[in-house]
Design a protein around this motif. Structure first.
Motif, PDB file in Angstrom:
ATOM      1  N   ALA A  46       0.830  -1.204   0.000  1.00 21.30           N
ATOM      2  CA  ALA A  46       0.000   0.000   0.000  1.00 21.30           C
ATOM      3  C   ALA A  46       0.864   1.254   0.000  1.00 21.30           C
ATOM      4  O   ALA A  46       0.627   2.197  -0.761  1.00 21.30           O
ATOM      5  CB  ALA A  46      -0.937  -0.004   1.207  1.00 21.30           C
ATOM      6  N   ALA A  50       1.251   4.589  -2.653  1.00 16.87           N
ATOM      7  CA  ALA A  50       0.615   5.837  -2.239  1.00 16.87           C
ATOM      8  C   ALA A  50       1.430   6.511  -1.149  1.00 16.87           C
ATOM      9  O   ALA A  50       2.277   5.893  -0.498  1.00 16.87           O
ATOM     10  CB  ALA A  50      -0.804   5.564  -1.743  1.00 16.87           C
ATOM     11  N   LEU A  53      -2.481   6.731   3.468  1.00 17.67           N
ATOM     12  CA  LEU A  53      -3.538   5.735   3.589  1.00 17.67           C
ATOM     13  C   LEU A  53      -4.567   6.295   4.552  1.00 17.67           C
ATOM     14  O   LEU A  53      -4.227   6.718   5.661  1.00 17.67           O
ATOM     15  CB  LEU A  53      -2.986   4.413   4.116  1.00 17.67           C
ATOM     16  N   THR A 144      -6.454   5.699  -0.853  1.00 19.00           N
ATOM     17  CA  THR A 144      -5.035   5.989  -1.055  1.00 19.00           C
ATOM     18  C   THR A 144      -4.908   7.361  -1.704  1.00 19.00           C
ATOM     19  O   THR A 144      -5.740   7.746  -2.534  1.00 19.00           O
ATOM     20  CB  THR A 144      -4.373   4.943  -1.971  1.00 19.00           C
TER      21      THR A 144
END
Length: 582
Positions: A46, A50, A53, A144
């Motif tokens: 994740a 990005a 979050l 994101t």
């Protein structure tokens, strides 16, 4: 052994799962449970994709935030917890982000879309917002945010905050999206939308309700478009959207109808859509993009019954099929050099001597040379054709280079060609092998009216003049060369549109216009050429106005016989005039 606690970026304590190994002992310690490793792996993925979050509830209230320090808060990103995401979204994009939230709830996941955020200092900046929902976490949305947005690579600039692209911007993004889809194998579609009577309905509504309709449609179409920036308003009641292939026209029609109904509107017409799979491979990607752009532009410009609720699909399919066929034929004409060049002289009215020739093209099967060139301009193939014409004329000059009176030749170059960012380099590569013969070329600029940046066009032309090319502006006084172009471009010659030359013999208004154009051009230091001179009275009229050069059937029709014009006219001319009727 006691499990230590660590502070995460939100400021809350989070247990570090598993025993802590002793680095000094040279061991990594016992392996953590597989579930912990899987969790950490997904967290790593994740953050690789990005910068932030964020978890929100269904209303946009932020429940969790983690990631890099950013401009959305003065402190750590954990400070966003307890606020609402809409507080950091630019006001003009909030309705659009609500649509993105709805898309997540409907589709479970959306790809990153461009959103304008508002920093804690009030400045606005773009970022990519993506998201998904999980059945295991009902009521939560997982988002994101990528803070560094890749720059636009196509000709379309971004729309203003909260707005759709205009027709020009949408045409640019459409071409970019199709090429990218073909290159990456992405599955995307194009939908043209006709909301018949929308403009009249909105104008009759109270301002608040009208704004709800306009903003609601804009936000929804941006929300379903690729990257959130691939929707355009092509006219008062016409839209275009590039979107994922899982969106169909009926879905779009239904949402638009709901927006209008919710605002209390009553649409006098109906809603119709036409959706095309952009994976159609009948043409190569570049030519397929040209066919799509041509269809979109025709849809945007259509009047009245050309595209109606009942005929949108048939009309769009017919246009697209016709564009594909004509572009294929045009591409074959260029690739096979399947055209001929004819030459028409520009003469000195007093002596009949050839001043220079104009190279004109003829294509078998084309309804007219003008239609052929116009279509090539409309679909973006005029650039290829113009460079090929340049090479063809230079080949002809090379063949007759030993003639002692080899005439100069004017080639028509579209303003669209000249405005291409790679034109100068490509043009130089075409003319360089011919050496001094290139100096025999004059560049006749056509369709300057389509250029919005006259100063930029003038800059290109001045670079050509600096290396010895002479510049002529075509059709001065007509729609294709406006007075704005005349004042904004430094050139050597100007051709007066033939309708004024012919009309001035009988019409005082045309004579007044002709005198004005002659005076303006003379003040600007331009040498003048009268076009479409077909009778002696036209030539005499030009002479009386001080225009010394002319072109038209009075002197010669266009001819393929370049050898005829390449002769030494000082020895073979009879009576000081040329006459070629065939």
């Amino acid at each position: 052994m006691t499990t230590p606690l660590a502070q995460d970026t939100v400021g809350r304590t989070t247990p570090v799962i598993g025993p802590v190994g002793n680095p000094a002992a040279g061991t990594l310690g016992p392996r953590r449970p597989q579930s912990s490793r899987d969790r950490d792996r997904f967290v790593g993925f994740a953050f690789a994709a990005a910068d932030l979050l964020i978890e929100t509830d269904a209303l946009g209230n932020i429940l969790f935030s983690a990631g890099a320090r950013c401009r959305l808060t003065k402190g750590e990103v954990g400070g966003l917890v307890g606020t609402n995401l809409m507080e950091v979204v630019a006001p003009g994009d909030r309705k659009y982000v609500h649509v993105l939230f709805e898309r997540i709830r409907e589709k479970a996941r959306i790809k990153p879309s461009r959103v304008l955020f508002q920093a804690c200092d009030g400045q606005q900046f773009p970022a990519l917002l993506g998201g998904c929902r999980l059945d295991s976490c009902p009521g939560s949305l997982f988002l994101t945010v990528l803070l560094t947005v890749p720059p636009r690579t196509g000709s379309a600039g971004p729309a203003m905050q909260g707005e759709l692209l205009d027709q020009t911007g949408f045409a640019g993004i459409l071409e970019e999206r199709l090429l990218a889809a073909r290159e990456r194998g992405a599955d995307q579609g194009l939908t043209l939308l006709l909301v018949e009577g929308l403009q009249a309905m909105v104008e009759a509504m109270p301002e608040g309700a009208a704004a709800e309709v306009r903003d609601g449609i804009d936000a929804y179409l941006r929300g379903i478009s690729t990257d959130g920036d691939s929707a355009g308003q092509l006219g008062g009641d016409r839209y275009g959207i590039v979107h994922a292939a899982d969106i169909d026209g009926r879905e779009v029609q239904c949402h638009i109808a709901q927006i209008i109904e919710a605002a209390g509107g009553a649409l006098p017409g109906g809603i119709r859509s036409w959706t095309l799979d952009m994976a159609d491979d009948r043409l190569d990607p570049a030519d397929a993009a040209r066919a799509l752009v041509y269809t979109v532009q025709a849809f945007a410009a259509a009047q009245g019954g050309e595209f109606t609720i009942s005929s949108l699909e048939d009309g769009a399919n017919r246009l697209m099929a016709g564009a594909v066929e004509r572009i294929g034929q045009l591409r074959a004409t260029i690739d096979n050099r399947d055209f001929i060049v004819v030459f028409q002289p520009i003469v000195d009215i007093a002596t009949g001597a050839v001043h220079h020739l104009e190279a004109l093209t003829r294509v078998d099967g084309a309804s007219s040379p003008a239609d052929f060139i116009t279509f090539a301009e409309d679909v973006g193939l005029i650039y290829d054709f113009d460079l090929l014409l340049t090479r063809t004329v230079l080949d002809t000059l090379k063949e007759f280079r030993k003639e002692p009176k080899l005439p100069d030749v004017a080639i028509n170059l579209s303003a669209k060609t000249l405005m291409s960012p790679i034109f100068l380099k490509q043009f130089q590569s075409v003319v360089a092998p011919y050496g001094d013969l290139a100096a025999k070329l004059l560049i006749e600029v056509t369709e300057t009216v389509v250029v919005t940046d006259i100063a930029k066009l003038n800059g290109v032309l001045q670079k050509l003049r600096e290396v010895g090319f002479r510049i002529c502006l075509d059709d001065v006084g007509a729609g294709s060369t406006s007075f704005q172009s005349l004042y904004g471009i430094q050139a050597d010659y100007a051709k007066i549109d033939g309708k004024f030359v012919r009309g001035a013999a009988d019409n005082p208004r045309d004579m007044a216009m002709l005198r004005s154009m002659v005076d303006v051009c003379r003040q600007l230091g331009l040498k003048l050429i009268g076009e479409q001179v077909e009778e002696t009275v036209h030539a005499e009229l030009l002479t009386n106005l001080g225009v010394s050069l002319a072109q038209g059937f009075l002197f010669s029709r266009p001819s393929r016989d370049f050898a005829y014009f390449a002769k030494d006219w000082s020895r073979v001319r009879s009576g000081g005039r040329i006459l070629l009727k065939g």
